[in-house]
Write an enzyme that holds these catalytic residues in place. Structure first.
Site, PDB file in Angstrom:
ATOM      1  N   CYS A 260       0.219  -9.509  20.336  1.00 10.58           N
ATOM      2  CA  CYS A 260      -0.588  -9.073  19.180  1.00 10.58           C
ATOM      3  C   CYS A 260       0.068  -9.624  17.921  1.00 10.58           C
ATOM      4  O   CYS A 260       1.226  -9.288  17.614  1.00 10.58           O
ATOM      5  CB  CYS A 260      -0.674  -7.551  19.103  1.00 10.58           C
ATOM      6  SG  CYS A 260      -1.396  -7.005  17.530  1.00 10.58           S
TER       7      CYS A 260
ATOM      8  N   CYS B  18      -5.749  -5.015  21.051  1.00 18.85           N
ATOM      9  CA  CYS B  18      -4.576  -4.190  20.738  1.00 18.85           C
ATOM     10  C   CYS B  18      -5.048  -2.778  20.390  1.00 18.85           C
ATOM     11  O   CYS B  18      -5.958  -2.608  19.579  1.00 18.85           O
ATOM     12  CB  CYS B  18      -3.836  -4.782  19.545  1.00 18.85           C
ATOM     13  SG  CYS B  18      -2.614  -3.661  18.849  1.00 18.85           S
TER      14      CYS B  18
ATOM     15  N   LYS C 173      -9.274   0.482   4.831  1.00 13.64           N
ATOM     16  CA  LYS C 173     -10.219  -0.004   3.818  1.00 13.64           C
ATOM     17  C   LYS C 173     -11.645   0.183   4.310  1.00 13.64           C
ATOM     18  O   LYS C 173     -12.543   0.482   3.546  1.00 13.64           O
ATOM     19  CB  LYS C 173      -9.988  -1.489   3.551  1.00 13.64           C
ATOM     20  CG  LYS C 173      -8.605  -1.785   3.038  1.00 13.64           C
ATOM     21  CD  LYS C 173      -8.509  -1.606   1.550  1.00 13.64           C
ATOM     22  CE  LYS C 173      -7.086  -1.840   1.107  1.00 13.64           C
ATOM     23  NZ  LYS C 173      -6.875  -1.606  -0.309  1.00 13.64           N
TER      24      LYS C 173
ATOM     25  N   HIS D   6      -4.169  -2.121  16.454  1.00 13.21           N
ATOM     26  CA  HIS D   6      -4.900  -2.836  15.404  1.00 13.21           C
ATOM     27  C   HIS D   6      -6.362  -3.123  15.724  1.00 13.21           C
ATOM     28  O   HIS D   6      -7.102  -3.581  14.865  1.00 13.21           O
ATOM     29  CB  HIS D   6      -4.185  -4.163  15.086  1.00 13.21           C
ATOM     30  CG  HIS D   6      -2.878  -3.957  14.401  1.00 13.21           C
ATOM     31  ND1 HIS D   6      -1.690  -3.878  15.085  1.00 13.21           N
ATOM     32  CD2 HIS D   6      -2.583  -3.768  13.095  1.00 13.21           C
ATOM     33  CE1 HIS D   6      -0.714  -3.671  14.224  1.00 13.21           C
ATOM     34  NE2 HIS D   6      -1.221  -3.591  13.020  1.00 13.21           N
TER      35      HIS D   6
ATOM     36  N   CYS E 256       0.959  -6.813  15.298  1.00 10.37           N
ATOM     37  CA  CYS E 256       2.168  -6.040  15.627  1.00 10.37           C
ATOM     38  C   CYS E 256       3.380  -6.961  15.725  1.00 10.37           C
ATOM     39  O   CYS E 256       4.508  -6.484  15.736  1.00 10.37           O
ATOM     40  CB  CYS E 256       2.070  -5.360  16.993  1.00 10.37           C
ATOM     41  SG  CYS E 256       0.794  -4.131  17.169  1.00 10.37           S
TER      42      CYS E 256
ATOM     43  N   HIS F  27       0.854  -1.196   0.000  1.00  9.19           N
ATOM     44  CA  HIS F  27       0.000   0.000   0.000  1.00  9.19           C
ATOM     45  C   HIS F  27       0.882   1.236   0.000  1.00  9.19           C
ATOM     46  O   HIS F  27       2.116   1.155  -0.051  1.00  9.19           O
ATOM     47  CB  HIS F  27      -0.972  -0.035   1.169  1.00  9.19           C
ATOM     48  CG  HIS F  27      -0.315  -0.170   2.513  1.00  9.19           C
ATOM     49  ND1 HIS F  27       0.506   0.793   3.040  1.00  9.19           N
ATOM     50  CD2 HIS F  27      -0.333  -1.172   3.425  1.00  9.19           C
ATOM     51  CE1 HIS F  27       0.935   0.410   4.221  1.00  9.19           C
ATOM     52  NE2 HIS F  27       0.449  -0.793   4.473  1.00  9.19           N
TER      53      HIS F  27
ATOM     54  N   LYS G 249      -6.681   8.237   9.891  1.00 10.18           N
ATOM     55  CA  LYS G 249      -5.853   7.105   9.481  1.00 10.18           C
ATOM     56  C   LYS G 249      -6.512   6.459   8.257  1.00 10.18           C
ATOM     57  O   LYS G 249      -7.738   6.418   8.170  1.00 10.18           O
ATOM     58  CB  LYS G 249      -5.870   6.120  10.658  1.00 10.18           C
ATOM     59  CG  LYS G 249      -4.880   5.026  10.589  1.00 10.18           C
ATOM     60  CD  LYS G 249      -4.970   4.225  11.885  1.00 10.18           C
ATOM     61  CE  LYS G 249      -4.488   2.812  11.624  1.00 10.18           C
ATOM     62  NZ  LYS G 249      -4.651   1.930  12.742  1.00 10.18           N
TER      63      LYS G 249
ATOM     64  N   HIS H 146       4.030   1.491   2.205  1.00 10.45           N
ATOM     65  CA  HIS H 146       5.198   0.760   1.698  1.00 10.45           C
ATOM     66  C   HIS H 146       5.856   1.536   0.559  1.00 10.45           C
ATOM     67  O   HIS H 146       7.070   1.680   0.506  1.00 10.45           O
ATOM     68  CB  HIS H 146       4.797  -0.626   1.179  1.00 10.45           C
ATOM     69  CG  HIS H 146       4.077  -1.460   2.203  1.00 10.45           C
ATOM     70  ND1 HIS H 146       2.985  -2.228   1.897  1.00 10.45           N
ATOM     71  CD2 HIS H 146       4.289  -1.636   3.523  1.00 10.45           C
ATOM     72  CE1 HIS H 146       2.569  -2.852   2.979  1.00 10.45           C
ATOM     73  NE2 HIS H 146       3.340  -2.501   3.983  1.00 10.45           N
TER      74      HIS H 146
HETATM   75  N1  MSP Z   1       7.686  -6.385   8.976  1.00 11.54           N
HETATM   76  C1  MSP Z   1       7.754  -5.216   9.763  1.00 11.54           C
HETATM   77  C2  MSP Z   1       9.085  -4.536   9.589  1.00 11.54           C
HETATM   78  C3  MSP Z   1      10.280  -5.377   9.873  1.00 11.54           C
HETATM   79  S1  MSP Z   1      11.746  -4.537   9.536  1.00 11.54           S
HETATM   80  C4  MSP Z   1      12.910  -5.504  10.145  1.00 11.54           C
HETATM   81  C5  MSP Z   1       6.630  -4.250   9.388  1.00 11.54           C
HETATM   82  N2  MSP Z   1       6.054  -4.422   8.219  1.00 11.54           N
HETATM   83  S2  MSP Z   1       4.795  -3.568   7.662  1.00 11.54           S
HETATM   84  O1  MSP Z   1       4.522  -4.125   6.374  1.00 11.54           O
HETATM   85  O2  MSP Z   1       3.731  -3.598   8.597  1.00 11.54           O
HETATM   86  O3  MSP Z   1       5.165  -2.076   7.587  1.00 11.54           O
HETATM   87  C6  MSP Z   1       6.253  -1.621   6.930  1.00 11.54           C
HETATM   88  C7  MSP Z   1       6.368  -0.127   6.896  1.00 11.54           C
HETATM   89  O4  MSP Z   1       5.236   0.507   6.307  1.00 11.54           O
HETATM   90  C8  MSP Z   1       6.579   0.515   8.249  1.00 11.54           C
HETATM   91  O5  MSP Z   1       7.727   1.334   8.186  1.00 11.54           O
HETATM   92  C9  MSP Z   1       5.364   1.371   8.435  1.00 11.54           C
HETATM   93  O6  MSP Z   1       5.663   2.519   9.142  1.00 11.54           O
HETATM   94  C10 MSP Z   1       5.016   1.707   7.010  1.00 11.54           C
HETATM   95  N3  MSP Z   1       3.649   2.178   6.891  1.00 11.54           N
HETATM   96  C11 MSP Z   1       2.489   1.470   7.105  1.00 11.54           C
HETATM   97  N4  MSP Z   1       1.425   2.324   6.964  1.00 11.54           N
HETATM   98  C12 MSP Z   1       1.862   3.580   6.682  1.00 11.54           C
HETATM   99  C13 MSP Z   1       1.261   4.814   6.376  1.00 11.54           C
HETATM  100  N5  MSP Z   1      -0.045   4.975   6.366  1.00 11.54           N
HETATM  101  N6  MSP Z   1       2.085   5.857   6.055  1.00 11.54           N
HETATM  102  C14 MSP Z   1       3.450   5.726   5.994  1.00 11.54           C
HETATM  103  N7  MSP Z   1       4.043   4.568   6.262  1.00 11.54           N
HETATM  104  C15 MSP Z   1       3.307   3.520   6.708  1.00 11.54           C
HETATM  105  O7  MSP Z   1       6.331  -3.378  10.182  1.00 11.54           O
END
Ligand code: MSP
Length: 702
Positions: A136, A160, A320, A163, A139, A17, A317, A20
């Site tokens: 969780c 949590c 979906k 979430h 998380c 998304h 925030k 990422h």
């Molecule tokens: N798997 C762990 C990270 C392990 S690193 C050794 C994880 N994965 S995640 O897929 O949930 O999230 C990855 C990244 O996406 C995080 O840095 C998180 O901050 C970022 N984001 C998720 N939602 C976001 C927004 N709405 N805006 C900006 N970044 C966001 O955590």
């Protein structure tokens, strides 16, 4: 000198998304800037593939955990390619997967080192004990009392706070990492290295968290409860805690603990890394990871840099359920990659939350890019084409002509112009290196406005009519073109495609990606260079039309893109603007949002019978159906199910229709309701709700 920049590795339980995409854009921008400055750079991204959350997502989708991870990885790779972030486009160097055998080997080595280590207070860093508490899965973290809410029903587990999902009770044998012995060591690390955790506000948060006292961390689960993970070396009854495994990826990827990988990339060569992370996972990176590294005797990261979260235009925030997410498919279809990159870097004050909406993205694209940089480029080049036969003119200007121009309010003195530009470059780089991308871009746009004004004040179209003004005309156009060259070099890491085009259109044979901004010298743009073909850098976006299309598109992709957790969903008009009854299987009924019976009664749900069904030309996701819901005339409904249902097979089926949904036009057809379907699996495959017994058309559901 080398540079190593990392994004977090993303959970392989759901599809990519905007969050990422954003971290990848920032990491990619940093990596490009380093490479442009001649620094050998290694850029890592990838997926975090172990743990209970992936195991559960796999179960929901009827896959093995590895199949689940492969599915998500394929999607991630497509996404990175579509957005120009993969290796082929000069982006990441490795797509790291924690299921790689070299990672298993490297993590094993890391664990063994920690297991042998003594803490700074002389105790064993790792010990066996019993864990009792709440976990969780989303998380992948144990929760303390202030991190969860008690359920109203005392028999239900707590929730949590992040979430809003139920926690798992864990009571089992576990290995513990003696984190409580590392508080002083960590505090002195933060003290001695002011730029270890950035920005400043985040560093302070981390410091006070550690100063408040640390608890030991459970770093394993019994294999009988979590089997999808890396076994603890020499004790395969235990599975490593997924964060221990995931964080270690940053070193195993470049060769820690695996000779072959080390030869291919080079741990010594690239470590330590600059870690880019969202603020939500800062604690894992700025507290746990440095403590593990201290125990294992591995050097600390270069820095841990935390960014904020994207929220919707009203500050909520994105989710979906609220229907306020930004779909990557939509972004990719309607916006140039560089416009998305520009928006992400310009709109987010690094470290703070930022607002992302399609409308503001269109506005910025039109004002800053189409009318700003794009227009500067095309007007400059078009005038060079028209007045200078398509060749970069001479920069020279006589004192007399220069003074005349100055009296008319146009500064053509080279020393003045080049000094201003050099100062702007300095500021730009300073802000860039400080992760203040928005401020760096403001600097660059101040130059755009200045040159635009110079052109407008000089009125080249008038100068061109008077032969005695030739020198002034040439000088003005040269200055505009040379400034464009500087801008292209400065902006390359942020906008690789548009700046490459500027370079080509200026007729320059070099790759803008290899020009170190520090080496820019005023006047290096060679006079007489034949300019290239002029093309608009950023065509204007027709806001009303594109917003309408985006809404339609979202309805079409609704079910396909709906959250991958297998909740129920509405299909048809406004499918992504979920109906109140939409729930996720992970969501806790009744906790997030109670509605009362009168709210429910507002939704007029009726039994309907499909009378006709047909495909719509050029809309491969939509079917046009008519449904008898006991009214005089059948209702016409557009449903986003065309990829999953043959129209003929629907005729005669009894379905559930939301009968009082405001009618809306899609693809020129009015949709007068919505049909209900479950959204299944990662693809969000729609399965239409129906009845096992015979029911009359028009019967109400209540
Ligand atoms: N798997 C762990 C990270 C392990 S690193 C050794 C994880 N994965 S995640 O897929 O949930 O999230 C990855 C990244 O996406 C995080 O840095 C998180 O901050 C970022 N984001 C998720 N939602 C976001 C927004 N709405 N805006 C900006 N970044 C966001 O955590």
């Amino acid at each position: 000198m080398t540079c190593y920049v990392t994004t977090p590795i993303y959970y392989a339980n759901s599809l990519p998304h905007l969050g990422h995409l954003y971290t990848m854009i920032v990491a990619d921008t940093i990596a490009r800037s380093k490479r442009q400055r001649g620094i050998e750079t290694f850029f890592l991204t990838g997926t975090d593939e172990h743990g209970i959350n992936i195991e559960r997502a796999a179960q929901r989708n009827n896959r093995t955990p590895k199949e689940q991870a492969d599915y998500v990885v394929e999607y991630f790779k497509k996404m990175t390619s579509a957005f120009g972030l993969d290796t082929a486009h000069g982006g990441y160097d490795i797509f790291m997967r924690t299921t790689e055998p070299f990672h298993y080997e490297g993590v094993g080595e890391f664990w063994r080192r920690v297991a042998k280590a003594k803490t700074p207070k002389g105790n064993d860093a790792l010990y066996q004990g019993h864990y009792e508490g709440w976990f969780c899965a989303a998380c992948a973290a144990y929760k303390t009392e202030d991190e969860y809410a008690k359920s109203e029903n005392p028999d239900e587990p707590p929730i949590c706070l992040i979430h809003e999902t139920k926690l798992d009770r864990v009571s089992e044998e576990s290995y513990f990492f003696r984190l409580s012995d590392y508080d002083e060591a960590l505090l002195s690390l933060y003290e001695s290295r002011a730029d270890f955790v950035r920005p400043e506000a985040r560093r302070n948060e981390v410091k006070s968290f550690v100063a408040g006292g640390l608890q030991d961390l459970s770093v394993s689960r019994l294999r009988s409860s979590v089997s999808w993970g890396i076994p603890v070396p020499d004790d395969p009854q235990h599975t490593m805690y997924v964060w221990f495994d995931a964080l270690t990826n940053y070193i195993t990827a470049i060769g820690f603990g695996n000779e072959q990988q080390n030869r291919a990339i080079g741990f010594e060569k690239f470590w330590p890394a600059l870690h880019l992370v969202g603020k939500d996972i800062l604690r894992f990176h700025a507290v746990y990871w440095p403590a593990f590294l201290l125990a294992a005797g591995v050097e600390q990261p270069r820095a841990i840099v935390a960014h904020g979260m994207w929220v919707d235009p009203t500050g909520r925030k994105m989710s979906k359920t609220l229907g306020n997410t930004i779909e990557l498919d939509v972004l990719n279809k309607y916006f140039p990659i560089d416009a998305i990159r520009y928006f992400c870097l310009r709109e987010m004050v690094f470290g703070q939350d930022g607002r992302f909406g399609y409308e503001s993205l269109i506005d910025r694209t039109n004002s800053d890019l189409a009318s700003g940089l794009g227009n500067l480029s095309s007007r400059t080049l078009t005038m060079i084409q028209r007045y200078c036969e398509g060749r970069i003119p001479s920069r020279l200007i006589s004192d007399e002509a220069r003074l005349r121009a100055k009296r008319a309010g146009v500064e053509t003195d080279e020393a003045t112009v080049s000094k201003l530009l050099a100062q702007a470059r300095e500021q730009f780089i300073k802000h860039f290196d400080d992760f203040s991308f928005n401020r760096a871009l403001e600097e660059a746009w101040a130059i755009v406005s200045r040159v635009d004004k110079m052109i407008s004040d000089a009125r080249p179209w008038d100068l061109a009519k008077d032969q005695s003004q030739r020198q002034t005309l040439n000088a003005v156009l040269y200055r505009a073109a040379e400034t464009l060259r500087w801008l292209a070099v400065l902006l390359y890491p942020m906008m690789p495609n548009a700046t490459r085009q500027i370079y080509q259109q200026l007729g320059l044979p070099d790759e803008v990606s290899t020009i170190d901004p520090a080496t820019l010298r005023w006047g290096d743009l060679p006079e007489g260079t034949q300019i290239g073909e002029i093309k608009p850098l950023f065509p204007r976006i027709d806001k009303a039309r594109i917003m309408e299309e985006i809404k339609e598109q979202e309805s079409g992709i609704g079910t396909q893109e709906l959250e991958k957790r297998g909740g129920s969903a509405a299909v048809g008009e406004g499918a992504t603007q979920s109906v109140p009854a939409t729930t996720h299987s992970d969501a806790v009924p009744g906790v997030a949002n109670f509605i009362d019976i009168t709210d429910f009664a507002k939704v007029d749900l009726r039994v309907g019978e499909v009378k006709t069904a047909e495909r719509i030309p050029k809309a491969d996701k939509l079917l046009l159906i008519t449904v008898d819901i006991g009214e005089e005339k059948p209702r016409q409904i557009l449903a986003g199910i065309a990829q999953y249902y043959e129209p003929e097979k629907l005729i005669g089926r009894k379905i559930v229709v939301v009968a009082n949904l405001k009618p809306r036009k899609l693809r020129g057809y009015e949709s007068q309701g919505m049909l209900l379907a479950a959204s299944v699996g990662d693809e969000g495959k729609p399965v239409i709700a129906t009845f096992a017994e015979d029911v009359p058309n028009g019967a109400r559901l209540k």
